[in-house]
Motif scaffolding. Structure first.
Motif, PDB file in Angstrom:
ATOM      1  N   PHE A 188      16.417  35.313  -4.088  1.00 31.73           N
ATOM      2  CA  PHE A 188      16.649  35.668  -2.680  1.00 31.73           C
ATOM      3  C   PHE A 188      15.598  36.659  -2.187  1.00 31.73           C
ATOM      4  O   PHE A 188      15.029  36.491  -1.100  1.00 31.73           O
ATOM      5  CB  PHE A 188      18.057  36.246  -2.537  1.00 31.73           C
ATOM      6  N   CYS A 189      15.323  37.680  -2.991  1.00 33.24           N
ATOM      7  CA  CYS A 189      14.320  38.674  -2.605  1.00 33.24           C
ATOM      8  C   CYS A 189      12.937  38.038  -2.488  1.00 33.24           C
ATOM      9  O   CYS A 189      12.199  38.276  -1.521  1.00 33.24           O
ATOM     10  CB  CYS A 189      14.293  39.817  -3.623  1.00 33.24           C
ATOM     11  N   HIS A 190      12.568  37.227  -3.467  1.00 32.06           N
ATOM     12  CA  HIS A 190      11.253  36.582  -3.461  1.00 32.06           C
ATOM     13  C   HIS A 190      11.120  35.613  -2.293  1.00 32.06           C
ATOM     14  O   HIS A 190      10.099  35.605  -1.584  1.00 32.06           O
ATOM     15  CB  HIS A 190      11.030  35.842  -4.779  1.00 32.06           C
ATOM     16  N   LEU A 191      12.121  34.781  -2.100  1.00 28.35           N
ATOM     17  CA  LEU A 191      12.066  33.768  -1.051  1.00 28.35           C
ATOM     18  C   LEU A 191      11.943  34.411   0.328  1.00 28.35           C
ATOM     19  O   LEU A 191      11.123  33.990   1.163  1.00 28.35           O
ATOM     20  CB  LEU A 191      13.317  32.897  -1.117  1.00 28.35           C
ATOM     21  N   THR A 192      12.742  35.450   0.566  1.00 26.19           N
ATOM     22  CA  THR A 192      12.728  36.113   1.870  1.00 26.19           C
ATOM     23  C   THR A 192      11.422  36.858   2.092  1.00 26.19           C
ATOM     24  O   THR A 192      10.841  36.820   3.186  1.00 26.19           O
ATOM     25  CB  THR A 192      13.927  37.066   1.991  1.00 26.19           C
ATOM     26  N   ALA A 193      10.933  37.539   1.061  1.00 23.29           N
ATOM     27  CA  ALA A 193       9.649  38.241   1.179  1.00 23.29           C
ATOM     28  C   ALA A 193       8.507  37.252   1.415  1.00 23.29           C
ATOM     29  O   ALA A 193       7.616  37.495   2.247  1.00 23.29           O
ATOM     30  CB  ALA A 193       9.386  39.071  -0.074  1.00 23.29           C
ATOM     31  N   ASN A 194       8.520  36.130   0.700  1.00 21.42           N
ATOM     32  CA  ASN A 194       7.475  35.115   0.886  1.00 21.42           C
ATOM     33  C   ASN A 194       7.444  34.583   2.315  1.00 21.42           C
ATOM     34  O   ASN A 194       6.369  34.390   2.900  1.00 21.42           O
ATOM     35  CB  ASN A 194       7.686  33.954  -0.090  1.00 21.42           C
ATOM     36  N   LEU A 218      -4.253  41.148   4.602  1.00 22.74           N
ATOM     37  CA  LEU A 218      -3.641  41.845   3.469  1.00 22.74           C
ATOM     38  C   LEU A 218      -2.129  41.895   3.611  1.00 22.74           C
ATOM     39  O   LEU A 218      -1.592  42.238   4.667  1.00 22.74           O
ATOM     40  CB  LEU A 218      -4.188  43.272   3.376  1.00 22.74           C
ATOM     41  N   ALA A 219      -1.439  41.540   2.526  1.00 25.41           N
ATOM     42  CA  ALA A 219       0.017  41.686   2.432  1.00 25.41           C
ATOM     43  C   ALA A 219       0.336  42.533   1.220  1.00 25.41           C
ATOM     44  O   ALA A 219      -0.289  42.390   0.164  1.00 25.41           O
ATOM     45  CB  ALA A 219       0.690  40.316   2.312  1.00 25.41           C
ATOM     46  N   VAL A 220       1.300  43.437   1.362  1.00 28.29           N
ATOM     47  CA  VAL A 220       1.716  44.312   0.265  1.00 28.29           C
ATOM     48  C   VAL A 220       3.167  43.998  -0.066  1.00 28.29           C
ATOM     49  O   VAL A 220       4.032  43.992   0.820  1.00 28.29           O
ATOM     50  CB  VAL A 220       1.561  45.798   0.647  1.00 28.29           C
ATOM     51  N   ASN A 221       3.429  43.732  -1.338  1.00 28.27           N
ATOM     52  CA  ASN A 221       4.755  43.307  -1.788  1.00 28.27           C
ATOM     53  C   ASN A 221       5.352  44.360  -2.722  1.00 28.27           C
ATOM     54  O   ASN A 221       4.772  44.677  -3.765  1.00 28.27           O
ATOM     55  CB  ASN A 221       4.640  41.966  -2.522  1.00 28.27           C
ATOM     56  N   CYS A 222       6.510  44.906  -2.330  1.00 25.61           N
ATOM     57  CA  CYS A 222       7.198  45.927  -3.132  1.00 25.61           C
ATOM     58  C   CYS A 222       8.621  45.454  -3.400  1.00 25.61           C
ATOM     59  O   CYS A 222       9.551  45.774  -2.646  1.00 25.61           O
ATOM     60  CB  CYS A 222       7.214  47.267  -2.406  1.00 25.61           C
ATOM     61  N   VAL A 223       8.804  44.663  -4.435  1.00 22.85           N
ATOM     62  CA  VAL A 223      10.119  44.175  -4.821  1.00 22.85           C
ATOM     63  C   VAL A 223      10.626  45.009  -5.988  1.00 22.85           C
ATOM     64  O   VAL A 223      10.015  45.017  -7.058  1.00 22.85           O
ATOM     65  CB  VAL A 223      10.076  42.676  -5.184  1.00 22.85           C
ATOM     66  N   LYS A 276      -1.217  43.517   7.017  1.00 24.47           N
ATOM     67  CA  LYS A 276      -0.534  42.736   8.042  1.00 24.47           C
ATOM     68  C   LYS A 276       0.978  42.841   7.898  1.00 24.47           C
ATOM     69  O   LYS A 276       1.724  42.797   8.883  1.00 24.47           O
ATOM     70  CB  LYS A 276      -0.936  41.260   7.933  1.00 24.47           C
ATOM     71  N   VAL A 277       1.437  42.953   6.659  1.00 22.68           N
ATOM     72  CA  VAL A 277       2.868  42.997   6.402  1.00 22.68           C
ATOM     73  C   VAL A 277       3.117  43.725   5.080  1.00 22.68           C
ATOM     74  O   VAL A 277       2.312  43.635   4.146  1.00 22.68           O
ATOM     75  CB  VAL A 277       3.463  41.562   6.354  1.00 22.68           C
ATOM     76  N   VAL A 278       4.226  44.452   5.024  1.00 30.69           N
ATOM     77  CA  VAL A 278       4.714  45.078   3.795  1.00 30.69           C
ATOM     78  C   VAL A 278       6.141  44.599   3.592  1.00 30.69           C
ATOM     79  O   VAL A 278       6.995  44.774   4.474  1.00 30.69           O
ATOM     80  CB  VAL A 278       4.683  46.611   3.871  1.00 30.69           C
ATOM     81  N   THR A 279       6.411  43.959   2.467  1.00 29.80           N
ATOM     82  CA  THR A 279       7.762  43.476   2.171  1.00 29.80           C
ATOM     83  C   THR A 279       8.412  44.405   1.154  1.00 29.80           C
ATOM     84  O   THR A 279       7.792  44.787   0.153  1.00 29.80           O
ATOM     85  CB  THR A 279       7.726  42.039   1.634  1.00 29.80           C
ATOM     86  N   VAL A 280       9.658  44.750   1.422  1.00 28.90           N
ATOM     87  CA  VAL A 280      10.394  45.701   0.579  1.00 28.90           C
ATOM     88  C   VAL A 280      11.737  45.088   0.198  1.00 28.90           C
ATOM     89  O   VAL A 280      12.491  44.636   1.071  1.00 28.90           O
ATOM     90  CB  VAL A 280      10.627  47.036   1.317  1.00 28.90           C
ATOM     91  N   ALA A 281      12.022  45.055  -1.086  1.00 28.78           N
ATOM     92  CA  ALA A 281      13.326  44.621  -1.587  1.00 28.78           C
ATOM     93  C   ALA A 281      13.820  45.656  -2.588  1.00 28.78           C
ATOM     94  O   ALA A 281      13.064  46.085  -3.468  1.00 28.78           O
ATOM     95  CB  ALA A 281      13.227  43.248  -2.248  1.00 28.78           C
ATOM     96  N   GLU A 282      15.080  46.063  -2.440  1.00 33.14           N
ATOM     97  CA  GLU A 282      15.631  47.083  -3.316  1.00 33.14           C
ATOM     98  C   GLU A 282      17.120  46.843  -3.545  1.00 33.14           C
ATOM     99  O   GLU A 282      17.771  46.113  -2.781  1.00 33.14           O
ATOM    100  CB  GLU A 282      15.433  48.486  -2.711  1.00 33.14           C
ATOM    101  N   ARG A 283      17.638  47.466  -4.603  1.00 29.93           N
ATOM    102  CA  ARG A 283      19.080  47.476  -4.823  1.00 29.93           C
ATOM    103  C   ARG A 283      19.759  48.258  -3.699  1.00 29.93           C
ATOM    104  O   ARG A 283      19.231  49.261  -3.229  1.00 29.93           O
ATOM    105  CB  ARG A 283      19.412  48.152  -6.146  1.00 29.93           C
TER     106      ARG A 283
END
Length: 435
Positions: A150-156, A265-270, A297-304
């Motif tokens: 879910f985190c990966h799919l939504t961030a992608n 540039l995209a930054v991914n912080c899962v 361009k975008v920073v994606t953040v997923a956390e508990r």
């Protein structure tokens, strides 16, 4: 076992039992403790430890241990993990509980997470074995629960929508890329989008951070082969974290990152930002300022969605108990009782986290999860603006749950233009997008 439980029942219960004995001329044997009672016992034990009443806490351990098992129902399995963590905390105060933790679990929990220098072959074999066990558990977690996917799919999807069709060069910085399982679906989406337009496929670069250079190289090799199968031009750049310390990265950004002209540039912080938290948020704020300076361009953040960074042990314990109760209940409801994958995920992956949250203190504590409001406040304070996740991203998340994890227990919510996935009414993970 049941006699031990009867010793801790309340006085009113004992009096009620006595009156019943007088009426019926027989004494009923108390039943096994309910999930509610076991939770209360755990909380009482943690409260006693927080007050340094170790001898009283120790007396509860025999009751808790006799009513727990790594192979029982979700309550028994949860109690099993928490009493091992409490036992480790007591042992740290010189109090022996006579509860011997499973060697396998503790080898994982105590392992070094960066390759040791100057070690002999036997130690290196042990290190590699521990790494392979963790890798297997991570892949099992990704398979049997929807949370990572879910985190990966939504961030992608957020990354895909932030980068214009026709962009010829894309650079993704993935902080703690692990095994790179997030990126093949994005590669497929980029290839399909190119096929449906007049534009050639973009050149994709991924900079992946990690603590083991060999793992990073293997991840890069797998991603390269997959990209080639799609006809995508691809480059992978490993970025090794010094001493497995994510905070060290904040000090040598952006010089450690090679940015090319005309790249988006995209930054991914899962599951990454919480590692910067200690007793204050200075390191996290420094890191976010450095990320902002890269102008992504975008920073994606997923956390508990949990507060496991509370300075008070008892409050942290209660938060952890609620969080992992929901996680264990979800596994109980969706997997067969004899699932080996569930057993490994609970004992090794979640067990390691519980050990850290409950037994560790100070700089040694790594699992410092915070709720979404904390990340929202931090990101806004350094100038990031939230990007609402799209209706298409929501439909994808719903489709993921319906096709691969069909259970009414999983609940997907939209709050503050961000997505939350949980079990029943308890949110467990959040995903948001920023620029």
């Amino acid at each position: 076992m049941l006699g031990s439980w009867s010793q801790v029942q309340t006085q009113s219960q004992l009096m009620s039992s006595s009156n019943s004995h007088d009426r019926h001329q027989e004494e009923e044997t108390p039943g096994p403790p309910t999930a509610f009672h076991m939770r209360q016992l755990l909380v009482t034990c943690a409260d006693l430890i927080s007050q340094s009443d170790y001898s009283a806490a120790k007396r509860l351990f025999s009751i808790l241990s006799s009513n727990s098992s790594p192979y029982g129902d979700s309550t028994e399995r949860l109690v099993h993990q928490f009493i091992r963590a409490l036992s480790l905390r007591l042992n740290g105060h010189g109090i022996c509980t006579s509860i011997a933790p499973a060697a396998h679990v503790f080898n994982i929990n105590n392992m070094v997470t960066s390759r040791p220098c100057g070690t002999n072959d036997k130690m290196l074999i042990s290190y590699e074995s521990d790494q392979e066990t963790l890798r297997s558990c991570y892949l099992s977690l990704n398979k049997i629960t929807p949370f990572i996917r879910f985190c990966h799919l939504t961030a992608n999807q957020a990354i895909l929508e932030a980068i214009q069709v026709g962009q010829q060069a894309i650079h993704i910085i993935d902080f703690d890329i692990m095994h790179g399982v997030q990126w093949p679906p994005l590669m497929q989406a980029l290839a399909e989008r190119s096929n449906n337009s007049l534009h050639p496929p973009p050149m994709l670069r991924i900079t992946g951070t990690g603590h083991d250079l060999n793992v990073l190289h293997r991840t890069g090799d797998r991603l390269l082969k997959f990209a080639q199968s799609l006809g995508l031009r691809f480059h992978f750049h490993p970025l090794l974290l010094l001493n497995n310390d994510p905070t060290s990265l904040a000090h040598y950004l952006p010089s450690a990152i090679t940015l090319l002209p005309d790249e988006a540039l995209a930054v991914n912080c899962v599951s990454y930002l919480h590692r910067f938290l200690k007793d204050d948020s200075r390191e996290l704020l420094l890191f976010l300022h450095k990320i902002k300076a890269l102008n992504p361009k975008v920073v994606t953040v997923a956390e508990r969605e949990a507060n496991h960074n509370h300075p008070l042990f008892l409050q942290r314990f209660l938060e952890a108990l609620d969080h992992y109760t929901a996680l264990f209940d979800s596994l109980e409801a969706t997997l067969p009782p004899n699932s080996r994958e569930r057993l490994a995920v609970e004992q090794i992956w979640f067990g390691r986290e519980i050990m850290d949250i409950v037994a560790a203190e100070g700089e040694g504590r790594r699992e410092r999860h915070q709720k979404f409001e904390t990340w929202e406040m931090m990101l806004k304070s350094v100038g990031f603006i939230k990007v609402p996740l799209s209706p298409f991203a929501l439909s994808q998340a719903k489709l993921l749950l319906r096709l691969h994890y069909p259970s009414d227990g999983y609940q997907l919510q939209i709050l503050n233009n961000s997505f939350f996935l949980g079990w029943q009414n308890h949110s467990l993970f959040s995903v948001s997008s920023w620029n």
